[in-house]
Write a protein that holds these residues in place. Structure first.
Motif, PDB file in Angstrom:
ATOM      1  N   ALA A 148     -62.654  51.611 -62.610  1.00 19.21           N
ATOM      2  CA  ALA A 148     -62.600  52.831 -63.420  1.00 19.21           C
ATOM      3  C   ALA A 148     -62.247  54.008 -62.522  1.00 19.21           C
ATOM      4  O   ALA A 148     -62.282  53.918 -61.289  1.00 19.21           O
ATOM      5  CB  ALA A 148     -63.940  53.072 -64.112  1.00 19.21           C
ATOM      6  N   VAL A 149     -61.907  55.128 -63.161  1.00 22.75           N
ATOM      7  CA  VAL A 149     -61.663  56.388 -62.455  1.00 22.75           C
ATOM      8  C   VAL A 149     -62.469  57.472 -63.161  1.00 22.75           C
ATOM      9  O   VAL A 149     -62.475  57.551 -64.402  1.00 22.75           O
ATOM     10  CB  VAL A 149     -60.168  56.764 -62.449  1.00 22.75           C
ATOM     11  CG1 VAL A 149     -59.971  58.211 -61.971  1.00 22.75           C
ATOM     12  CG2 VAL A 149     -59.385  55.820 -61.555  1.00 22.75           C
ATOM     13  N   ALA A 150     -63.150  58.291 -62.386  1.00 21.55           N
ATOM     14  CA  ALA A 150     -63.873  59.438 -62.925  1.00 21.55           C
ATOM     15  C   ALA A 150     -63.028  60.682 -62.723  1.00 21.55           C
ATOM     16  O   ALA A 150     -62.449  60.899 -61.658  1.00 21.55           O
ATOM     17  CB  ALA A 150     -65.218  59.605 -62.230  1.00 21.55           C
ATOM     18  N   GLY A 151     -62.934  61.492 -63.762  1.00 25.44           N
ATOM     19  CA  GLY A 151     -62.151  62.721 -63.676  1.00 25.44           C
ATOM     20  C   GLY A 151     -62.514  63.644 -64.819  1.00 25.44           C
ATOM     21  O   GLY A 151     -63.393  63.330 -65.636  1.00 25.44           O
ATOM     22  N   ALA A 156     -65.546  62.579 -67.103  1.00 25.31           N
ATOM     23  CA  ALA A 156     -65.495  61.420 -67.990  1.00 25.31           C
ATOM     24  C   ALA A 156     -64.944  60.221 -67.225  1.00 25.31           C
ATOM     25  O   ALA A 156     -64.606  60.325 -66.042  1.00 25.31           O
ATOM     26  CB  ALA A 156     -64.634  61.732 -69.212  1.00 25.31           C
ATOM     27  N   LEU A 157     -64.827  59.082 -67.919  1.00 25.33           N
ATOM     28  CA  LEU A 157     -64.412  57.843 -67.272  1.00 25.33           C
ATOM     29  C   LEU A 157     -63.191  57.220 -67.950  1.00 25.33           C
ATOM     30  O   LEU A 157     -63.074  57.204 -69.178  1.00 25.33           O
ATOM     31  CB  LEU A 157     -65.560  56.834 -67.290  1.00 25.33           C
ATOM     32  CG  LEU A 157     -66.723  57.157 -66.344  1.00 25.33           C
ATOM     33  CD1 LEU A 157     -67.950  56.329 -66.713  1.00 25.33           C
ATOM     34  CD2 LEU A 157     -66.330  56.907 -64.891  1.00 25.33           C
ATOM     35  N   LEU A 158     -62.317  56.689 -67.113  1.00 24.88           N
ATOM     36  CA  LEU A 158     -61.080  56.044 -67.532  1.00 24.88           C
ATOM     37  C   LEU A 158     -61.101  54.588 -67.067  1.00 24.88           C
ATOM     38  O   LEU A 158     -61.584  54.285 -65.979  1.00 24.88           O
ATOM     39  CB  LEU A 158     -59.899  56.771 -66.879  1.00 24.88           C
ATOM     40  CG  LEU A 158     -58.489  56.274 -67.148  1.00 24.88           C
ATOM     41  CD1 LEU A 158     -58.021  56.754 -68.518  1.00 24.88           C
ATOM     42  CD2 LEU A 158     -57.535  56.778 -66.057  1.00 24.88           C
ATOM     43  N   ARG A 159     -60.558  53.685 -67.884  1.00 22.22           N
ATOM     44  CA  ARG A 159     -60.458  52.276 -67.530  1.00 22.22           C
ATOM     45  C   ARG A 159     -59.043  51.778 -67.773  1.00 22.22           C
ATOM     46  O   ARG A 159     -58.229  52.470 -68.392  1.00 22.22           O
ATOM     47  CB  ARG A 159     -61.432  51.444 -68.374  1.00 22.22           C
ATOM     48  CG  ARG A 159     -61.173  51.521 -69.884  1.00 22.22           C
ATOM     49  CD  ARG A 159     -62.072  50.585 -70.663  1.00 22.22           C
ATOM     50  NE  ARG A 159     -61.952  50.744 -72.108  1.00 22.22           N
ATOM     51  CZ  ARG A 159     -61.004  50.181 -72.861  1.00 22.22           C
ATOM     52  NH1 ARG A 159     -60.069  49.411 -72.290  1.00 22.22           N
ATOM     53  NH2 ARG A 159     -60.974  50.373 -74.169  1.00 22.22           N
ATOM     54  N   ALA A 160     -58.769  50.577 -67.288  1.00 25.36           N
ATOM     55  CA  ALA A 160     -57.498  49.934 -67.619  1.00 25.36           C
ATOM     56  C   ALA A 160     -57.532  49.557 -69.096  1.00 25.36           C
ATOM     57  O   ALA A 160     -58.573  49.153 -69.617  1.00 25.36           O
ATOM     58  CB  ALA A 160     -57.290  48.700 -66.758  1.00 25.36           C
ATOM     59  N   LYS A 170     -64.962  55.140 -54.460  1.00 27.46           N
ATOM     60  CA  LYS A 170     -63.816  55.205 -53.550  1.00 27.46           C
ATOM     61  C   LYS A 170     -63.132  56.550 -53.744  1.00 27.46           C
ATOM     62  O   LYS A 170     -62.721  56.893 -54.854  1.00 27.46           O
ATOM     63  CB  LYS A 170     -62.838  54.065 -53.825  1.00 27.46           C
ATOM     64  CG  LYS A 170     -61.709  53.977 -52.805  1.00 27.46           C
ATOM     65  CD  LYS A 170     -60.859  52.735 -53.009  1.00 27.46           C
ATOM     66  CE  LYS A 170     -59.749  52.636 -51.962  1.00 27.46           C
ATOM     67  NZ  LYS A 170     -58.910  51.425 -52.153  1.00 27.46           N
ATOM     68  N   GLU A 171     -63.024  57.305 -52.658  1.00 29.24           N
ATOM     69  CA  GLU A 171     -62.447  58.651 -52.732  1.00 29.24           C
ATOM     70  C   GLU A 171     -60.945  58.633 -52.469  1.00 29.24           C
ATOM     71  O   GLU A 171     -60.451  57.859 -51.648  1.00 29.24           O
ATOM     72  CB  GLU A 171     -63.133  59.569 -51.724  1.00 29.24           C
ATOM     73  CG  GLU A 171     -64.627  59.757 -51.972  1.00 29.24           C
ATOM     74  CD  GLU A 171     -65.265  60.627 -50.922  1.00 29.24           C
ATOM     75  OE1 GLU A 171     -64.965  61.836 -50.903  1.00 29.24           O
ATOM     76  OE2 GLU A 171     -66.043  60.104 -50.104  1.00 29.24           O
ATOM     77  N   TYR A 172     -60.238  59.540 -53.137  1.00 32.74           N
ATOM     78  CA  TYR A 172     -58.785  59.650 -53.006  1.00 32.74           C
ATOM     79  C   TYR A 172     -58.386  61.105 -52.769  1.00 32.74           C
ATOM     80  O   TYR A 172     -59.053  62.035 -53.237  1.00 32.74           O
ATOM     81  CB  TYR A 172     -58.100  59.142 -54.280  1.00 32.74           C
ATOM     82  CG  TYR A 172     -58.217  57.658 -54.488  1.00 32.74           C
ATOM     83  CD1 TYR A 172     -57.216  56.795 -54.052  1.00 32.74           C
ATOM     84  CD2 TYR A 172     -59.342  57.110 -55.109  1.00 32.74           C
ATOM     85  CE1 TYR A 172     -57.326  55.418 -54.239  1.00 32.74           C
ATOM     86  CE2 TYR A 172     -59.456  55.736 -55.296  1.00 32.74           C
ATOM     87  CZ  TYR A 172     -58.452  54.898 -54.850  1.00 32.74           C
ATOM     88  OH  TYR A 172     -58.555  53.539 -55.031  1.00 32.74           O
ATOM     89  N   LYS A 212     -69.896  48.640 -60.140  1.00 36.36           N
ATOM     90  CA  LYS A 212     -68.436  48.595 -60.166  1.00 36.36           C
ATOM     91  C   LYS A 212     -67.840  49.556 -59.138  1.00 36.36           C
ATOM     92  O   LYS A 212     -68.532  50.397 -58.565  1.00 36.36           O
ATOM     93  CB  LYS A 212     -67.917  48.952 -61.560  1.00 36.36           C
ATOM     94  CG  LYS A 212     -68.473  48.104 -62.686  1.00 36.36           C
ATOM     95  CD  LYS A 212     -68.059  46.653 -62.564  1.00 36.36           C
ATOM     96  CE  LYS A 212     -68.532  45.842 -63.773  1.00 36.36           C
ATOM     97  NZ  LYS A 212     -68.150  44.417 -63.658  1.00 36.36           N
ATOM     98  N   THR A 213     -66.529  49.417 -58.914  1.00 36.98           N
ATOM     99  CA  THR A 213     -65.814  50.312 -57.998  1.00 36.98           C
ATOM    100  C   THR A 213     -65.084  51.370 -58.810  1.00 36.98           C
ATOM    101  O   THR A 213     -64.243  51.041 -59.654  1.00 36.98           O
ATOM    102  CB  THR A 213     -64.806  49.526 -57.137  1.00 36.98           C
ATOM    103  OG1 THR A 213     -65.512  48.516 -56.402  1.00 36.98           O
ATOM    104  CG2 THR A 213     -64.086  50.451 -56.168  1.00 36.98           C
ATOM    105  N   VAL A 214     -65.424  52.617 -58.548  1.00 36.56           N
ATOM    106  CA  VAL A 214     -64.886  53.733 -59.329  1.00 36.56           C
ATOM    107  C   VAL A 214     -64.197  54.726 -58.392  1.00 36.56           C
ATOM    108  O   VAL A 214     -64.769  55.143 -57.380  1.00 36.56           O
ATOM    109  CB  VAL A 214     -66.001  54.451 -60.116  1.00 36.56           C
ATOM    110  CG1 VAL A 214     -65.419  55.584 -60.961  1.00 36.56           C
ATOM    111  CG2 VAL A 214     -66.737  53.452 -61.011  1.00 36.56           C
ATOM    112  N   GLY A 215     -62.974  55.092 -58.727  1.00 34.50           N
ATOM    113  CA  GLY A 215     -62.228  56.053 -57.919  1.00 34.50           C
ATOM    114  C   GLY A 215     -62.438  57.479 -58.405  1.00 34.50           C
ATOM    115  O   GLY A 215     -62.686  57.718 -59.590  1.00 34.50           O
TER     116      GLY A 215
END
Length: 272
Positions: free
Chosen positions: A188-191, A123-127, A169-171, A142-145
């Motif tokens: 956003a962040v995908a997790g 799923a996706l997370l935003r500020a 962008k990978e972390y 967009k840039t997604v972590g």
């Protein structure tokens, strides 16, 4: 006569002749003999694994504490970076990976998975302040972590290709991605859905879910053991313990404690 019966007959015959026959390896027997289960997980993956003032806690720990008790061995918890866990398992640095690992067809070919321990749908997370992002398709351009080396990364990559491109962008850890999202360095962040829901629940002033957050195929988290004959009895013991804990309500109580809700899980390992 089956191959197994032939093998037993051969071993018995050698024993009669006084020939020494080495015992067949069995991981569960070895674990019970030493009285401990060596585990590996990344303790930076709330709500499953986290460090609270240096103390390991989370949903994974509660579940595995119960499993280890049923097996009759003491769990040894080790904080290992995710990228080192599967290679470490293969060279027998520990008995099991208890980090939530997404079951995928590719991984099923190489590793043995236990029964699912939780939903893992991506799923996706935003500020919380960014109300422009509502549906998954809005991440186009967009840039997604995302955490590197995960099934969530692969699903994000495939989704990005489908909608016309996403800057990924990978972390090393999800905590690093969340920090960059909070600082405005990511859109956003995908997790996995349970991880993101937990984050929003604990930090609603900073983070929010997309209106339609989930975008991947339904998937599940499970634990990972080496895929060999030696480990079959160990995997069965874990699954038997998980089913017992499911039937007596312990799994439900642990899910509600950490996730805020209960999701019934498959009683067999998904094969795709």
């Amino acid at each position: 006569m089956t191959f197994f019966n032939l093998l037993k007959s051969a071993v018995f015959g050698l024993a009669i002749l006084g020939v020494s026959v080495p015992a067949m390896a069995d991981q569960l027997a070895d674990i019970k003999a030493k009285g401990k289960i060596e585990t590996a997980t990344d303790m930076h993956y709330a709500p499953f694994d986290m460090l609270n003032n240096g103390t390991y806690e989370g949903m994974t720990k509660d579940l595995f504490d119960g499993v280890a008790k049923e097996i009759g061995a003491e769990p040894v918890y080790q904080d290992i970076p995710w990228t080192a866990e599967l290679p470490g398992l293969e060279v027998k640095k520990f008995d099991i990976i208890i980090a939530p690992v997404t079951i995928t067809p590719e991984r099923l070919q190489r590793y043995a998975f236990t029964l699912p321990i939780a939903d893992a749908t991506v799923a996706l997370l935003r500020a919380a302040s960014n109300t422009d992002l509502k549906k998954p398709e809005d991440i186009k351009g967009k840039t997604v972590g995302v955490q590197q080396g995960t099934a969530q990364f692969k699903q994000l990559q495939a989704f990005g290709d489908k909608i016309g491109g996403v800057n990924i962008k990978e972390y090393g850890t999800t905590d690093e991605a969340y920090a960059d999202l909070a600082a405005g360095r990511l859109d956003a962040v995908a997790g996995s859905l349970p991880n993101l829901n937990y984050l929003v629940k604990t930090r609603p002033e900073t983070f929010a879910m997309f209106d339609k957050a989930a975008f991947g195929q339904p998937t599940y988290f499970a634990w990972v053991v080496r895929k060999d004959a030696d480990s079959e009895s160990f995997v069965k013991a874990i699954n038997d313990a998980m089913l017992k804990m499911t039937d007596d309500g312990r799994v439900k109580a642990i899910q509600e404690k950490w996730l805020g809700a209960y999701t019934a899980l498959p009683r067999e390992v998904p094969t795709k």
